[in-house]
Design a protein around this motif. Structure first.
Motif, PDB file in Angstrom:
ATOM      1  N   ILE A 158       0.844  -1.194   0.000  1.00 29.63           N
ATOM      2  CA  ILE A 158       0.000   0.000   0.000  1.00 29.63           C
ATOM      3  C   ILE A 158       0.880   1.245   0.000  1.00 29.63           C
ATOM      4  O   ILE A 158       1.839   1.325   0.783  1.00 29.63           O
ATOM      5  CB  ILE A 158      -0.922  -0.043   1.232  1.00 29.63           C
ATOM      6  N   ALA A 159       0.578   2.187  -0.888  1.00 26.45           N
ATOM      7  CA  ALA A 159       1.379   3.414  -0.955  1.00 26.45           C
ATOM      8  C   ALA A 159       1.020   4.328   0.209  1.00 26.45           C
ATOM      9  O   ALA A 159      -0.163   4.536   0.495  1.00 26.45           O
ATOM     10  CB  ALA A 159       1.118   4.130  -2.277  1.00 26.45           C
ATOM     11  N   VAL A 160       2.035   4.852   0.873  1.00 25.27           N
ATOM     12  CA  VAL A 160       1.786   5.797   1.967  1.00 25.27           C
ATOM     13  C   VAL A 160       2.674   7.029   1.801  1.00 25.27           C
ATOM     14  O   VAL A 160       3.690   6.988   1.114  1.00 25.27           O
ATOM     15  CB  VAL A 160       2.030   5.171   3.370  1.00 25.27           C
ATOM     16  N   GLN A 161       2.233   8.073   2.499  1.00 19.64           N
ATOM     17  CA  GLN A 161       2.968   9.332   2.478  1.00 19.64           C
ATOM     18  C   GLN A 161       2.837   9.947   3.866  1.00 19.64           C
ATOM     19  O   GLN A 161       1.768   9.846   4.479  1.00 19.64           O
ATOM     20  CB  GLN A 161       2.320  10.225   1.417  1.00 19.64           C
ATOM     21  N   ASP A 162       3.901  10.571   4.368  1.00 14.76           N
ATOM     22  CA  ASP A 162       3.808  11.236   5.671  1.00 14.76           C
ATOM     23  C   ASP A 162       2.999  12.517   5.517  1.00 14.76           C
ATOM     24  O   ASP A 162       3.244  13.300   4.599  1.00 14.76           O
ATOM     25  CB  ASP A 162       5.206  11.561   6.197  1.00 14.76           C
ATOM     26  N   VAL A 163       2.050  12.707   6.408  1.00 14.16           N
ATOM     27  CA  VAL A 163       1.250  13.938   6.367  1.00 14.16           C
ATOM     28  C   VAL A 163       1.459  14.720   7.668  1.00 14.16           C
ATOM     29  O   VAL A 163       1.996  14.177   8.645  1.00 14.16           O
ATOM     30  CB  VAL A 163      -0.268  13.643   6.172  1.00 14.16           C
ATOM     31  N   ALA A 164       1.036  15.969   7.672  1.00 12.34           N
ATOM     32  CA  ALA A 164       1.146  16.791   8.876  1.00 12.34           C
ATOM     33  C   ALA A 164       0.350  16.131  10.004  1.00 12.34           C
ATOM     34  O   ALA A 164      -0.713  15.551   9.732  1.00 12.34           O
ATOM     35  CB  ALA A 164       0.605  18.182   8.593  1.00 12.34           C
ATOM     36  N   PRO A 165       0.833  16.208  11.264  1.00 15.02           N
ATOM     37  CA  PRO A 165       0.132  15.534  12.364  1.00 15.02           C
ATOM     38  C   PRO A 165      -1.350  15.918  12.455  1.00 15.02           C
ATOM     39  O   PRO A 165      -2.198  15.070  12.730  1.00 15.02           O
ATOM     40  CB  PRO A 165       0.891  16.013  13.615  1.00 15.02           C
ATOM     41  N   GLU A 166      -1.656  17.176  12.156  1.00 13.06           N
ATOM     42  CA  GLU A 166      -3.054  17.614  12.291  1.00 13.06           C
ATOM     43  C   GLU A 166      -3.932  17.132  11.127  1.00 13.06           C
ATOM     44  O   GLU A 166      -5.154  17.329  11.136  1.00 13.06           O
ATOM     45  CB  GLU A 166      -3.142  19.146  12.449  1.00 13.06           C
ATOM     46  N   PRO A 193      -8.348   8.865  11.646  1.00  9.16           N
ATOM     47  CA  PRO A 193      -8.279   9.012  13.111  1.00  9.16           C
ATOM     48  C   PRO A 193      -7.995  10.457  13.531  1.00  9.16           C
ATOM     49  O   PRO A 193      -7.303  11.191  12.821  1.00  9.16           O
ATOM     50  CB  PRO A 193      -7.091   8.109  13.482  1.00  9.16           C
ATOM     51  N   ASP A 194      -8.532  10.816  14.654  1.00  9.17           N
ATOM     52  CA  ASP A 194      -8.226  12.110  15.252  1.00  9.17           C
ATOM     53  C   ASP A 194      -6.711  12.158  15.517  1.00  9.17           C
ATOM     54  O   ASP A 194      -6.122  11.139  15.914  1.00  9.17           O
ATOM     55  CB  ASP A 194      -8.994  12.202  16.590  1.00  9.17           C
ATOM     56  N   PRO A 195      -6.069  13.312  15.281  1.00  7.15           N
ATOM     57  CA  PRO A 195      -4.614  13.391  15.493  1.00  7.15           C
ATOM     58  C   PRO A 195      -4.180  12.877  16.870  1.00  7.15           C
ATOM     59  O   PRO A 195      -3.094  12.306  17.006  1.00  7.15           O
ATOM     60  CB  PRO A 195      -4.324  14.884  15.356  1.00  7.15           C
ATOM     61  N   LYS A 196      -5.044  13.030  17.894  1.00  9.15           N
ATOM     62  CA  LYS A 196      -4.671  12.611  19.260  1.00  9.15           C
ATOM     63  C   LYS A 196      -4.492  11.095  19.366  1.00  9.15           C
ATOM     64  O   LYS A 196      -3.745  10.612  20.210  1.00  9.15           O
ATOM     65  CB  LYS A 196      -5.748  13.054  20.255  1.00  9.15           C
ATOM     66  N   ARG A 201       1.835   9.064  11.295  1.00  4.32           N
ATOM     67  CA  ARG A 201       1.487  10.124  10.338  1.00  4.32           C
ATOM     68  C   ARG A 201       1.536   9.575   8.928  1.00  4.32           C
ATOM     69  O   ARG A 201       1.566  10.310   7.957  1.00  4.32           O
ATOM     70  CB  ARG A 201       2.493  11.274  10.457  1.00  4.32           C
ATOM     71  N   MET A 202       1.597   8.244   8.829  1.00  2.79           N
ATOM     72  CA  MET A 202       1.724   7.611   7.500  1.00  2.79           C
ATOM     73  C   MET A 202       0.337   7.385   6.900  1.00  2.79           C
ATOM     74  O   MET A 202      -0.427   6.533   7.360  1.00  2.79           O
ATOM     75  CB  MET A 202       2.486   6.290   7.624  1.00  2.79           C
ATOM     76  N   ALA A 203       0.036   8.192   5.872  1.00  2.00           N
ATOM     77  CA  ALA A 203      -1.313   8.194   5.294  1.00  2.00           C
ATOM     78  C   ALA A 203      -1.367   7.365   4.018  1.00  2.00           C
ATOM     79  O   ALA A 203      -0.444   7.407   3.200  1.00  2.00           O
ATOM     80  CB  ALA A 203      -1.718   9.626   4.981  1.00  2.00           C
TER      81      ALA A 203
END
Ligand code: UTP
Length: 278
Positions: A158-166, A193-196, A201-203
């Motif tokens: 599955i391809a993933v990308q790091d996204v901003a925590p929020e 999911p909620d950032p909390k 952060r891998m989307a």
């Protein structure tokens, strides 16, 4: 190990985030510069060695079929001197790959759309590509995933990308054995999911390679987030039995499911093609 030669492009969604453009026009047919988004996907698949492409459509989307079909009237017009290049380009679209269509009778969600591919895909590994995500990459993004599968001796990728925590609440977020690696075995996946509480952060980005067993799990998925049959739930339940890897792909990804992302992609591809942006 069977090679991946089939890809599924679910294109039956309503595209509400880009209304009114998608009121009568399928999202995948919206043009970026001069080509519908879905053609970029088909070209990406072909670059990776995929030969058979199954597009999942809904009613009122015959225009997608028309785009990949021959167009005798247009071809006759383009047969005139000076129009050879355009003729070649139009003929090329209908010769890109073996393209098949299946109708999703109700838009019950991405998981359901993928399940509609089962009778055609059969017992073979297959790619899934979403026109929501266009990737400009040195090598085909779906091809990067099939290469990982081959290197690992099988499994889903599955391809993933790091996204901003929020931003975790906009994506499927994975948990993996080791977040520092480019490719790592997945242990979990949760939808928006909620950032909390997000496990990383891998989307997840809209490129997947699946072992055919994923269909068995999708068949058992019940309606989840947003009243839809979620692909995420099918993946989550397959993780214990199907080795599944999250892979940070190389390339720039554009979120073409949103107006801003679509505009960014248009400007990017226009610049790349040498158009002047004033
Ligand atoms: P999205 O979740 O982006 O839904 O689907 P959507 O309807 O296209 O767009 P919004 O959220 O209303 O703006 C992800 C992908 O799955 C396909 C869509 O066409 C898109 O490529 N899809 C979604 C289906 O093929 N069938 C469905 O029932 C749902």
């Amino acid at each position: 190990m069977k090679k991946v030669t089939k890809a599924v492009i679910p294109a039956a969604g309503l595209g509400t985030r880009v209304l009114p453009a998608t009121k009568a026009m399928p999202k995948g047919m919206l043009p970026l510069v001069d080509k519908p988004a879905i053609q970029y996907l088909v070209e990406e698949a072909v670059r990776s060695g995929i030969t058979d492409i199954l597009i999942i459509v809904s009613r009122n989307q015959d225009i997608i079929q028309d785009h990949f079909d021959r167009s005798p009237e247009l071809e006759a017009k383009l047969a005139a001197p000076g129009k050879e290049k355009m003729l070649e380009e139009c003929l090329g679209i209908s010769n890109l790959a073996n393209i098949f269509f299946v109708r999703q009778q109700q838009t019950l969600g991405l998981g359901h759309a993928v399940l509609c591919a089962k009778p055609v895909v059969g017992d073979e590994p297959f790619g899934v590509m979403l026109a929501d995500d266009l990737v400009d990459a040195p090598s085909s993004c779906i091809g990067q995933l099939t290469a990982v599968r081959e290197a690992r001796g099988g499994g889903s990728v599955i391809a993933v990308q790091d996204v901003a925590p929020e931003a975790t609440n906009k994506y499927g977020i994975v948990s993996v054995d080791d977040t520092s690696l480019q490719t790592s075995q997945m242990r979990g996946i949760v939808e928006k999911p909620d950032p909390k509480v997000a496990p990383s952060r891998m989307a997840v980005i809209g490129r997947y390679v699946f072992e055919p067993e994923v269909f068995d799990y999708l068949e058992k998925v019940t309606v989840g987030v947003g009243g839809e049959i979620q692909l995420t739930d099918g993946i989550a339940s397959s993780l214990d039995t199907v080795p599944t890897y999250a892979h940070r792909f190389e390339g720039t990804r554009f979120d073409c499911g949103s107006k801003q992302g679509f505009l960014d992609a248009t400007i990017h591809f226009a610049r790349k093609r040498g158009f002047k942006i004033n």
